[in-house]
Design an enzyme around this catalytic site. Structure first.
Site, PDB file in Angstrom:
ATOM      1  N   ASP A 138      37.275  78.927 -16.911  1.00  0.00           N
ATOM      2  CA  ASP A 138      37.839  80.313 -16.618  1.00  0.00           C
ATOM      3  C   ASP A 138      37.147  81.445 -17.052  1.00  0.00           C
ATOM      4  OD1 ASP A 138      39.779  82.266 -16.381  1.00  0.00           O
ATOM      5  OD2 ASP A 138      40.786  81.641 -18.128  1.00  0.00           O
ATOM      6  N   ASP A 151      41.046  65.167   3.432  1.00  0.00           N
ATOM      7  CA  ASP A 151      42.100  64.677   2.730  1.00  0.00           C
ATOM      8  C   ASP A 151      42.971  63.680   3.632  1.00  0.00           C
ATOM      9  OD1 ASP A 151      43.602  65.350   0.221  1.00  0.00           O
ATOM     10  OD2 ASP A 151      45.100  65.862   1.676  1.00  0.00           O
ATOM     11  N   GLU A 175      39.225  60.573   2.802  1.00  0.00           N
ATOM     12  CA  GLU A 175      40.129  59.917   1.958  1.00  0.00           C
ATOM     13  C   GLU A 175      40.908  59.066   2.806  1.00  0.00           C
ATOM     14  OE1 GLU A 175      43.244  60.708  -1.570  1.00  0.00           O
ATOM     15  OE2 GLU A 175      43.274  61.985   0.276  1.00  0.00           O
ATOM     16  N   ASP A 209      43.353  62.462  -9.083  1.00  0.00           N
ATOM     17  CA  ASP A 209      44.479  62.206  -8.723  1.00  0.00           C
ATOM     18  C   ASP A 209      44.838  60.733  -9.774  1.00  0.00           C
ATOM     19  OD1 ASP A 209      45.356  63.692  -6.469  1.00  0.00           O
ATOM     20  OD2 ASP A 209      44.427  62.295  -5.171  1.00  0.00           O
TER      21      ASP A 209
HETATM   22  O1  TEU Z   1      45.977  62.532  -2.215  1.00  0.00           O
HETATM   23  C1  TEU Z   1      46.442  61.467  -1.164  1.00  0.00           C
HETATM   24  C2  TEU Z   1      47.251  60.331  -1.654  1.00  0.00           C
HETATM   25  O2  TEU Z   1      47.811  59.635  -0.965  1.00  0.00           O
HETATM   26  C3  TEU Z   1      47.368  59.918  -3.240  1.00  0.00           C
HETATM   27  O3  TEU Z   1      46.022  59.577  -3.739  1.00  0.00           O
HETATM   28  C4  TEU Z   1      48.241  60.798  -3.819  1.00  0.00           C
HETATM   29  O4  TEU Z   1      47.561  61.601  -4.991  1.00  0.00           O
HETATM   30  C5  TEU Z   1      49.257  60.105  -4.500  1.00  0.00           C
HETATM   31  O5  TEU Z   1      48.949  59.383  -5.575  1.00  0.00           O
HETATM   32  C6  TEU Z   1      50.260  59.145  -3.464  1.00  0.00           C
HETATM   33  O6  TEU Z   1      51.044  58.507  -4.389  1.00  0.00           O
HETATM   34  C7  TEU Z   1      45.444  63.652  -1.536  1.00  0.00           C
HETATM   35  C8  TEU Z   1      44.935  64.585  -2.417  1.00  0.00           C
HETATM   36  O7  TEU Z   1      43.899  63.823  -3.163  1.00  0.00           O
HETATM   37  C9  TEU Z   1      46.107  64.852  -3.561  1.00  0.00           C
HETATM   38  O8  TEU Z   1      45.762  65.502  -4.400  1.00  0.00           O
HETATM   39  C10 TEU Z   1      47.074  65.565  -2.741  1.00  0.00           C
HETATM   40  O9  TEU Z   1      48.260  65.875  -3.493  1.00  0.00           O
HETATM   41  C11 TEU Z   1      47.657  64.860  -1.490  1.00  0.00           C
HETATM   42  O10 TEU Z   1      46.478  64.182  -0.644  1.00  0.00           O
HETATM   43  C12 TEU Z   1      48.169  65.629  -0.333  1.00  0.00           C
HETATM   44  O11 TEU Z   1      47.590  66.518   0.406  1.00  0.00           O
HETATM   45 CA    CA Z   2      40.688  82.633 -14.125  1.00  0.00          CA
END
Ligand code: TEU
Ligand code: CA
Length: 540
Positions: free
Chosen positions: A21, A198, A251, A321
């Site tokens: 930050d 994503d 992903e 995640d």
């Molecule tokens: O994540 C997709 C996803 O399906 C998972 O890994 C998710 O974090 C969750 O655990 C499902 O149970 C991606 C991103 O990495 C995540 O941060 C986002 O929240 C998601 O897509 C939505 O955009």
């Molecule tokens: Ca800041």
């Protein structure tokens, strides 16, 4: 075949909100990243992947984008972003962006405009008029619960695989493709070297029909890894990405090696690599909220399978995640240092591009949650609410959420033993892990035996080793705790020996150590607890 540039790179994932930050409002920002280039350069990473920094109401910390061509004011300005790109470039580092194109924010102008039934944006999303019969679908979403919500303004229903503030884009509508193409031209023109896509294998929906009976993700047969997603990825590559020397990593959720090959074999001309999840699931049953004991053997087996099945992998042990790897796969109490270092050797010696997550190089650990108030993650909050609805007792609910929440990985980066871990001078948006006094960057940068120093050595070693960068992968042995494999390239042969346990492990190899997390010079055939050893087997 020699490697492409991104195959030789080590990627470092930054979660901007929790990195550094700069203006002391408790939220990490781009100027914060700008203030730490020498740290990243010193570590030796080549590419920085920024989790979303676009304009966003942050229901899902930026994975709900309301403007793809602008920066979230909490993170800074477009000038800051340009400066970061320039500064990284001066140090020989590149930047890749996180691109969320399955859905947008419900505050995105496209979505707001699409509420108008007769307007030009209507088909950007999946709308359905209310027929008075209730929710028009039985699909279940990624954050638990339903995937259709009723728009309070119009009374119409729309589709969202994630939270209701993340409506899914309708890729059947050609204008969506054109919009995203122009977004994907904008960033490389600024100097961005690639994208992390994503949830890319769910973007195409074959139909919106009800799903068959399924315990999890009911309805997913209509959208998981469908042929339509391949068409989109091919078009984006051909019409946009091929204009610059970009790379992409997709992903992909619930993916099999077979499906993954269809996306990533070089001749497919889709994404260059994918993130799979199977190795992240070795300590869970069915879904990540149900944990089982971690058995290293399952991890080894899964890694071997993917190493064999794909010519090139995107390797990772942590991301934003998943809980911290040392707390999942290691022994934080008795062997914190050793069991934070050893998996680093695994990551840096597998075949593929390694992705390191911020703080992993310090052995940052999971957080000890005491109350739901400590939890900021929308997924955890929604799953907890769902569990409550299902009458799961509070104690059990907490146990589930506190052990699996995505917030474990999102606590502020531990820079020093100063207040708030040197992340900020005011109270951070999410609590700092109490162990910052012991585990922090300042300590570790001075200590030649630190987790950081070991990661640095690993990265430097990888850079000069053709066997690690380009060589073949041959598994030689694994059991309940020990994993041994070889990496070979013409003149260079390396042996990696890893012990995932508190007990010593006897193996049939010995020799001079190239690297050891116990700083040994020679190896006698007995691995210490949580030891990782790199030996040379190159014939002299
Ligand atoms: O994540 C997709 C996803 O399906 C998972 O890994 C998710 O974090 C969750 O655990 C499902 O149970 C991606 C991103 O990495 C995540 O941060 C986002 O929240 C998601 O897509 C939505 O955009
Ligand atoms: Ca800041």
């Amino acid at each position: 075949m020699t490697n492409l540039w991104w195959q030789d790179a080590v990627v470092y994932q930054i979660y901007p909100k929790s990195f550094k930050d700069s203006n002391n409002d408790g939220i990490g920002d781009i100027k914060g990243i700008i203030s730490k280039p020498d740290y990243l350069k010193d570590l030796g990473v080549d590419v920085l992947w920024l989790c979303p920094v676009y304009r966003s109401p942050e229901v899902d910390n930026g994975y709900d984008i309301s403007d793809y061509l602008d920066i979230n004011p909490k993170f800074g300005t477009m000038e800051d972003m340009d400066r970061l790109i320039r500064q990284a470039d001066q140090r020989g580092m590149k930047i890749i962006m996180d691109l969320v194109i399955n859905h947008t924010s419900d505050r995105h102008p496209w979505f707001l405009e699409s509420k108008d039934k007769t307007g030009p944006y209507r088909n950007y999303y999946y709308w359905r008029e209310d027929d008075g019969k209730g929710t028009p679908s039985n699909w279940t979403g990624f954050f638990g619960g339903k995937t259709r919500s009723k728009d309070p303004d119009t009374g119409d229903w729309y589709l969202h695989l994630f939270s209701k503030e993340q409506p899914d884009l309708n890729w059947h509508h050609p204008a969506v493709m054109e919009e995203i193409k122009s977004v994907m031209k904008f960033w490389p023109d600024k100097g961005i070297a690639g994208f992390r896509y994503d949830v890319i294998n769910v973007i195409w929906k074959d139909s919106l029909e009800n799903g068959r009976f399924k315990l999890i993700l009911k309805g997913s047969e209509h959208y998981l890894s469908r042929p339509g997603s391949h068409e989109i990825l091919k078009a984006l590559r051909k019409d946009v990405l091929s204009r610059s020397d970009c790379f992409t990593v997709g992903e992909t959720v619930f993916i099999t090696p077979e499906e993954a090959r269809k996306y990533t074999l070089p001749e497919k001309k889709e994404p260059d690599m994918i993130f799979y999840f199977e190795h992240m699931e070795t300590d869970q049953i069915l879904v990540k909220w149900f944990k089982r004991k971690f058995r290293p053997e399952r991890l080894f087996k899964t890694l071997i399978k993917w190493q064999k099945e794909l010519p090139w992998n995107a390797n990772y042990l942590e991301n934003h995640d998943r809980p911290r790897s040392v707390s999942r796969f290691g022994n934080v109490e008795k062997y914190w240092r050793e069991s934070a270092k050893m998996p680093g050797m695994l990551l840096m010696t597998l075949r593929g591009t390694p992705f390191l997550y911020q703080g992993q190089e310090l052995g940052m650990t999971g957080f000890v949650f005491h109350s739901m108030e400590d939890i900021k993650d929308v997924e955890s909050i929604q799953i907890e609410a769902l569990a409550k609805k299902l009458l799961i007792p509070e104690k059990l609910r907490k146990k589930i959420i506190f052990s699996t929440s995505r917030d474990h990985a999102r606590t502020p980066f531990q820079w020093s033993d100063q207040k708030h871990a040197g992340f900020s001078e005011s109270t951070p948006w999410i609590k700092v892990n109490r162990n910052y006094v012991r585990i922090n960057q300042e300590n570790q940068s001075k200590d030649p035996d630190s987790v950081f120093a070991f990661y640095k050595r690993l990265i430097a070693f990888r850079k000069k080793s053709t066997a690690l960068k380009e060589g073949s992968f041959t598994p030689l042995y694994y059991d309940k705790k020990t994993f041994i494999y070889e990496r070979n390239h013409e003149q260079e042969s390396l042996l990696v020996l890893l012990n995932f346990s508190d007990k010593p492990s006897k193996v049939k190899y010995a020799g001079e150590c190239l690297l050891s997390n116990y700083n040994r010079k020679t190896f006698d055939g007995m691995l210490h607890p949580w030891e990782g050893i790199l030996l040379s087997t190159t014939p002299r």
